[in-house]
Design a protein around this motif. Structure first.
Motif, PDB file in Angstrom:
ATOM      1  N   SER A 124       3.141  -3.666  -6.991  1.00  0.00           N
ATOM      2  CA  SER A 124       2.685  -3.639  -5.601  1.00  0.00           C
ATOM      3  C   SER A 124       1.551  -4.628  -5.379  1.00  0.00           C
ATOM      4  N   SER A 125       0.655  -4.722  -6.344  1.00  0.00           N
ATOM      5  CA  SER A 125      -0.445  -5.688  -6.244  1.00  0.00           C
ATOM      6  C   SER A 125       0.085  -7.122  -6.292  1.00  0.00           C
ATOM      7  N   LEU A 126       1.072  -7.361  -7.146  1.00  0.00           N
ATOM      8  CA  LEU A 126       1.658  -8.701  -7.223  1.00  0.00           C
ATOM      9  C   LEU A 126       2.403  -9.061  -5.940  1.00  0.00           C
ATOM     10  N   LEU A 127       3.014  -8.093  -5.286  1.00  0.00           N
ATOM     11  CA  LEU A 127       3.655  -8.350  -3.998  1.00  0.00           C
ATOM     12  C   LEU A 127       2.610  -8.737  -2.968  1.00  0.00           C
ATOM     13  N   TYR A 128       1.511  -7.994  -2.944  1.00  0.00           N
ATOM     14  CA  TYR A 128       0.456  -8.301  -1.982  1.00  0.00           C
ATOM     15  C   TYR A 128      -0.160  -9.673  -2.252  1.00  0.00           C
ATOM     16  N   ALA A 129      -0.285 -10.037  -3.523  1.00  0.00           N
ATOM     17  CA  ALA A 129      -0.826 -11.351  -3.875  1.00  0.00           C
ATOM     18  C   ALA A 129       0.210 -12.460  -3.688  1.00  0.00           C
ATOM     19  N   GLN A 130       1.399 -12.089  -3.284  1.00  0.00           N
ATOM     20  CA  GLN A 130       2.511 -12.993  -3.011  1.00  0.00           C
ATOM     21  C   GLN A 130       2.911 -13.810  -4.237  1.00  0.00           C
ATOM     22  N   VAL A 131       2.881 -13.138  -5.407  1.00  0.00           N
ATOM     23  CA  VAL A 131       3.358 -13.766  -6.632  1.00  0.00           C
ATOM     24  C   VAL A 131       4.876 -13.888  -6.584  1.00  0.00           C
ATOM     25  N   PHE A 132       5.518 -12.879  -6.000  1.00  0.00           N
ATOM     26  CA  PHE A 132       6.958 -12.955  -5.766  1.00  0.00           C
ATOM     27  C   PHE A 132       7.270 -12.318  -4.416  1.00  0.00           C
ATOM     28  N   GLY A 133       8.484 -12.553  -3.931  1.00  0.00           N
ATOM     29  CA  GLY A 133       8.871 -12.091  -2.603  1.00  0.00           C
ATOM     30  C   GLY A 133       9.471 -10.693  -2.628  1.00  0.00           C
ATOM     31  N   TYR A 134      10.073 -10.342  -1.497  1.00  0.00           N
ATOM     32  CA  TYR A 134      10.629  -8.997  -1.344  1.00  0.00           C
ATOM     33  C   TYR A 134      11.789  -8.738  -2.296  1.00  0.00           C
ATOM     34  N   LEU A 144       0.827  -1.205   0.000  1.00  0.00           N
ATOM     35  CA  LEU A 144       0.000   0.000   0.000  1.00  0.00           C
ATOM     36  C   LEU A 144       0.864   1.259   0.000  1.00  0.00           C
ATOM     37  N   LEU A 145       1.907   1.262   0.798  1.00  0.00           N
ATOM     38  CA  LEU A 145       2.809   2.411   0.858  1.00  0.00           C
ATOM     39  C   LEU A 145       3.498   2.647  -0.479  1.00  0.00           C
ATOM     40  N   THR A 146       3.948   1.587  -1.126  1.00  0.00           N
ATOM     41  CA  THR A 146       4.587   1.720  -2.440  1.00  0.00           C
ATOM     42  C   THR A 146       3.601   2.231  -3.480  1.00  0.00           C
ATOM     43  N   ALA A 147       2.395   1.734  -3.440  1.00  0.00           N
ATOM     44  CA  ALA A 147       1.388   2.169  -4.414  1.00  0.00           C
ATOM     45  C   ALA A 147       1.035   3.634  -4.217  1.00  0.00           C
ATOM     46  N   ILE A 148       0.864   4.062  -2.980  1.00  0.00           N
ATOM     47  CA  ILE A 148       0.452   5.447  -2.706  1.00  0.00           C
ATOM     48  C   ILE A 148       1.603   6.423  -2.925  1.00  0.00           C
ATOM     49  N   LEU A 149       2.782   6.101  -2.431  1.00  0.00           N
ATOM     50  CA  LEU A 149       3.911   7.028  -2.536  1.00  0.00           C
ATOM     51  C   LEU A 149       4.679   6.906  -3.848  1.00  0.00           C
ATOM     52  N   TYR A 154       3.520   9.910 -21.233  1.00  0.00           N
ATOM     53  CA  TYR A 154       3.004   8.541 -21.230  1.00  0.00           C
ATOM     54  C   TYR A 154       4.004   7.556 -20.632  1.00  0.00           C
ATOM     55  N   SER A 155       5.293   7.808 -20.801  1.00  0.00           N
ATOM     56  CA  SER A 155       6.271   6.905 -20.190  1.00  0.00           C
ATOM     57  C   SER A 155       6.222   7.015 -18.667  1.00  0.00           C
ATOM     58  N   ILE A 156       5.993   8.207 -18.153  1.00  0.00           N
ATOM     59  CA  ILE A 156       5.860   8.387 -16.704  1.00  0.00           C
ATOM     60  C   ILE A 156       4.561   7.749 -16.212  1.00  0.00           C
ATOM     61  N   LEU A 157       3.491   7.908 -16.971  1.00  0.00           N
ATOM     62  CA  LEU A 157       2.203   7.315 -16.620  1.00  0.00           C
ATOM     63  C   LEU A 157       2.291   5.796 -16.577  1.00  0.00           C
ATOM     64  N   VAL A 158       2.933   5.197 -17.570  1.00  0.00           N
ATOM     65  CA  VAL A 158       3.093   3.743 -17.614  1.00  0.00           C
ATOM     66  C   VAL A 158       3.961   3.271 -16.446  1.00  0.00           C
ATOM     67  N   THR A 159       4.966   4.045 -16.083  1.00  0.00           N
ATOM     68  CA  THR A 159       5.801   3.688 -14.936  1.00  0.00           C
ATOM     69  C   THR A 159       4.967   3.627 -13.663  1.00  0.00           C
ATOM     70  N   GLY A 160       4.098   4.607 -13.466  1.00  0.00           N
ATOM     71  CA  GLY A 160       3.215   4.595 -12.294  1.00  0.00           C
ATOM     72  C   GLY A 160       2.285   3.403 -12.287  1.00  0.00           C
ATOM     73  N   LEU A 161       1.729   3.067 -13.447  1.00  0.00           N
ATOM     74  CA  LEU A 161       0.838   1.904 -13.538  1.00  0.00           C
ATOM     75  C   LEU A 161       1.592   0.599 -13.257  1.00  0.00           C
ATOM     76  N   LEU A 162       2.825   0.509 -13.747  1.00  0.00           N
ATOM     77  CA  LEU A 162       3.628  -0.694 -13.481  1.00  0.00           C
ATOM     78  C   LEU A 162       3.981  -0.816 -11.998  1.00  0.00           C
ATOM     79  N   ILE A 163       4.221   0.309 -11.336  1.00  0.00           N
ATOM     80  CA  ILE A 163       4.494   0.264  -9.894  1.00  0.00           C
ATOM     81  C   ILE A 163       3.258  -0.210  -9.141  1.00  0.00           C
ATOM     82  N   LEU A 164       2.080   0.248  -9.555  1.00  0.00           N
ATOM     83  CA  LEU A 164       0.846  -0.248  -8.933  1.00  0.00           C
ATOM     84  C   LEU A 164       0.675  -1.744  -9.166  1.00  0.00           C
ATOM     85  N   LEU A 165       0.989  -2.198 -10.370  1.00  0.00           N
ATOM     86  CA  LEU A 165       0.874  -3.611 -10.693  1.00  0.00           C
ATOM     87  C   LEU A 165       1.838  -4.452  -9.852  1.00  0.00           C
TER      88      LEU A 165
END
Length: 104
Positions: free
Chosen positions: A68-78, A9-14, A55-66
């Protein structure tokens, strides 16, 4: 609330949301003056340059959200999360230089 949820959540928000906002402002609302390090008065197409960088900055933000979601879903570790964030955060830099070369 567990630690994994807090970090994601912190990574997604900040990390993700501010980049999405800035990318949207540059690409869609044409706030090219937010881009630092490029003399847009000598460019052949400053609007195209702004859209490309925005658009490159926008895509970077979307990838960071993605990621972060994959971390929460435990698809991969820290460790995978850290590597993914490092790689994703470098994305706007080559896009900036490519746009600068393309529109100069």
């Amino acid at each position: 609330m567990n630690d994994l949820f807090f970090i994601a959540l912190l990574t997604a928000i900040l990390g993700g949301l501010p980049l999405i906002f800035v990318g949207y402002q540059i690409a869609i609302n044409n706030k090219r003056h937010w881009i630092n390090g490029a003399d847009q008065s000598v460019m052949s197409n400053p609007e195209g340059f702004g859209k490309y960088v925005g658009y490159s900055i926008l895509v970077t933000g979307l990838l960071i959200l993605l990621v972060s979601s994959l971390l929460y879903a435990q698809v991969f570790g820290y460790l995978g999360f850290g590597v993914a964030i490092m790689i994703i955060s470098l994305l706007p830099l080559p896009c900036f230089f490519k746009a600068k070369q393309k529109y100069s």
